[in-house]
Scaffold this active site. Structure first.
Site, PDB file in Angstrom:
ATOM      1  N   LYS A  12       0.836  -1.206   0.000  1.00 28.95           N
ATOM      2  CA  LYS A  12       0.000   0.000   0.000  1.00 28.95           C
ATOM      3  C   LYS A  12       0.868   1.252   0.000  1.00 28.95           C
ATOM      4  CE  LYS A  12      -3.910  -1.324   2.943  1.00 28.95           C
ATOM      5  NZ  LYS A  12      -4.619  -0.953   4.177  1.00 28.95           N
ATOM      6  N   ASP A  74      -8.621   1.631   4.926  1.00 30.35           N
ATOM      7  CA  ASP A  74      -8.945   0.224   5.066  1.00 30.35           C
ATOM      8  C   ASP A  74      -9.518  -0.207   3.729  1.00 30.35           C
ATOM      9  OD1 ASP A  74      -8.819  -1.903   7.012  1.00 30.35           O
ATOM     10  OD2 ASP A  74     -10.982  -2.066   6.775  1.00 30.35           O
ATOM     11  N   PHE A 157       0.600  -6.657  -4.689  1.00 32.30           N
ATOM     12  CA  PHE A 157       0.545  -7.350  -3.398  1.00 32.30           C
ATOM     13  C   PHE A 157      -0.860  -7.931  -3.223  1.00 32.30           C
ATOM     14  CE2 PHE A 157      -2.084  -4.502  -0.795  1.00 32.30           C
ATOM     15  CZ  PHE A 157      -2.102  -3.365  -1.586  1.00 32.30           C
ATOM     16  N   ASP A 160      -3.725  -9.095  -5.899  1.00 35.24           N
ATOM     17  CA  ASP A 160      -3.445  -8.627  -7.264  1.00 35.24           C
ATOM     18  C   ASP A 160      -3.238  -9.769  -8.272  1.00 35.24           C
ATOM     19  OD1 ASP A 160      -3.740  -5.992  -6.609  1.00 35.24           O
ATOM     20  OD2 ASP A 160      -1.597  -5.552  -6.481  1.00 35.24           O
TER      21      ASP A 160
HETATM   22  P1  ITT Z   1      -2.697  -1.702   7.230  1.00 34.23           P
HETATM   23  O1  ITT Z   1      -3.962  -1.983   8.032  1.00 34.23           O
HETATM   24  O2  ITT Z   1      -1.483  -1.571   8.074  1.00 34.23           O
HETATM   25  O3  ITT Z   1      -2.872  -0.569   6.280  1.00 34.23           O
HETATM   26  P2  ITT Z   1      -3.341  -4.258   6.057  1.00 34.23           P
HETATM   27  O4  ITT Z   1      -2.673  -5.151   5.055  1.00 34.23           O
HETATM   28  O5  ITT Z   1      -3.768  -4.894   7.363  1.00 34.23           O
HETATM   29  O6  ITT Z   1      -2.412  -2.997   6.302  1.00 34.23           O
HETATM   30  P3  ITT Z   1      -6.131  -3.823   5.476  1.00 34.23           P
HETATM   31  O7  ITT Z   1      -6.507  -4.153   6.874  1.00 34.23           O
HETATM   32  O8  ITT Z   1      -6.760  -2.621   4.834  1.00 34.23           O
HETATM   33  O9  ITT Z   1      -4.567  -3.600   5.339  1.00 34.23           O
HETATM   34  O10 ITT Z   1      -6.370  -5.103   4.614  1.00 34.23           O
HETATM   35  C1  ITT Z   1      -6.535  -4.997   3.260  1.00 34.23           C
HETATM   36  C2  ITT Z   1      -6.259  -6.321   2.607  1.00 34.23           C
HETATM   37  O11 ITT Z   1      -7.068  -6.365   1.420  1.00 34.23           O
HETATM   38  C3  ITT Z   1      -4.798  -6.408   2.151  1.00 34.23           C
HETATM   39  O12 ITT Z   1      -3.993  -7.049   3.099  1.00 34.23           O
HETATM   40  C4  ITT Z   1      -4.945  -7.193   0.863  1.00 34.23           C
HETATM   41  O13 ITT Z   1      -4.984  -8.560   1.160  1.00 34.23           O
HETATM   42  C5  ITT Z   1      -6.303  -6.756   0.326  1.00 34.23           C
HETATM   43  N1  ITT Z   1      -6.138  -5.616  -0.598  1.00 34.23           N
HETATM   44  C6  ITT Z   1      -6.504  -4.316  -0.394  1.00 34.23           C
HETATM   45  N2  ITT Z   1      -6.133  -3.556  -1.435  1.00 34.23           N
HETATM   46  C7  ITT Z   1      -5.521  -4.377  -2.301  1.00 34.23           C
HETATM   47  C8  ITT Z   1      -4.905  -4.179  -3.550  1.00 34.23           C
HETATM   48  O14 ITT Z   1      -4.792  -2.966  -4.090  1.00 34.23           O
HETATM   49  N3  ITT Z   1      -4.376  -5.233  -4.163  1.00 34.23           N
HETATM   50  C9  ITT Z   1      -4.452  -6.451  -3.622  1.00 34.23           C
HETATM   51  N4  ITT Z   1      -4.993  -6.739  -2.445  1.00 34.23           N
HETATM   52  C10 ITT Z   1      -5.527  -5.699  -1.764  1.00 34.23           C
END
Ligand code: ITT
Length: 206
Positions: A12, A74, A157, A160
């Site tokens: 991210k 989120d 990531f 994707d």
């Molecule tokens: P932070 O809370 O520290 O930001 P996190 O990975 O825990 O990091 P989230 O709770 O928002 O983030 O979880 C989002 C999940 O959704 C992330 O771990 C991915 O598995 C998926 N995800 C979100 N956006 C994505 C993207 O652009 N491409 C691929 N997977 C994505």
């Protein structure tokens, strides 16, 4: 302007930094993240909505970095044939400490168990911004697409490698992991939410 990004997710952060690159080089913005803090304990993401979780993480960083902009988001993947799952639980779909490949493997398995299930899906993102004065606002973005039958591509990531985005009304034959960060940042849920935030402050930014 100093802007802190409330995330521990390296994927991210890379995308957000790429989207902010021109502001850094042309306007002198300074972009930091919670990963730069020597000591930082993330709060449990126990909200009931994307907005509540985005508020939890953004407020946690704003509590220790005062007088600067803080943004956090989120996000998650909602699959039609799975009733909207993994949704809010996207990061932990295969278990509390699941890795991205484990989550992708579980998603492919769940789809294989339901061969007739709709593969239509969307990524959603809710971004919370807290101003240096402490005013909070939020922005959303989404990206429609489909879940691929197998994973492809080494970029990006999370999910994707199995997400085929809708581009100009047609489902791409390439996953987001194959398309690369430039293409993803033109269409992604995260980019849309971040652009909405930037549009809202652009007039007042130094
Ligand atoms: P932070 O809370 O520290 O930001 P996190 O990975 O825990 O990091 P989230 O709770 O928002 O983030 O979880 C989002 C999940 O959704 C992330 O771990 C991915 O598995 C998926 N995800 C979100 N956006 C994505 C993207 O652009 N491409 C691929 N997977 C994505």
């Amino acid at each position: 302007m100093e802007l802190w990004v409330a995330t521990g997710n390296a994927g991210k952060l890379t995308e957000i930094k790429n989207l902010l690159h021109s502001r850094v080089t042309e306007k002198g913005w300074v972009v930091r993240s919670q990963r730069d803090l020597a000591v930082f304990t993330p709060r449990p993401e126990n909200g009931k909505t994307f907005l509540e979780n985005a508020q939890i993480k953004t407020r946690a960083v704003a509590a220790v970095q005062r007088g600067v902009w803080v943004i956090g988001e989120d996000s998650g993947l909602e699959v039609e044939g799975l009733g909207g799952l993994p949704g809010l639980h996207s990061a932990r779909y295969a278990g509390p400490k699941a890795s991205d490949p484990e989550n992708v493997a579980k998603l492919l398995k769940m789809m294989a168990l339901k061969p007739m299930a709709s593969r239509r899906a969307r990524f959603v993102c809710t971004l919370v911004a807290i101003s240096p004065e402490g005013t909070e606002s939020h922005f959303t973005g989404e990206l429609q697409g489909e879940i691929a039958k197998a994973q492809k591509g080494g970029g990006g990531f999370g999910y994707d490698p199995v997400f085929l985005p809708l581009i100009d009304g047609a489902v791409s034959t390439q996953t987001l992991a194959e398309l690369g960060s430039g293409a993803k940042n033109r269409i992604s849920h995260r980019a849309a939410a971040l652009r909405a935030f930037l549009a809202s402050i652009e007039g007042s930014a130094p």
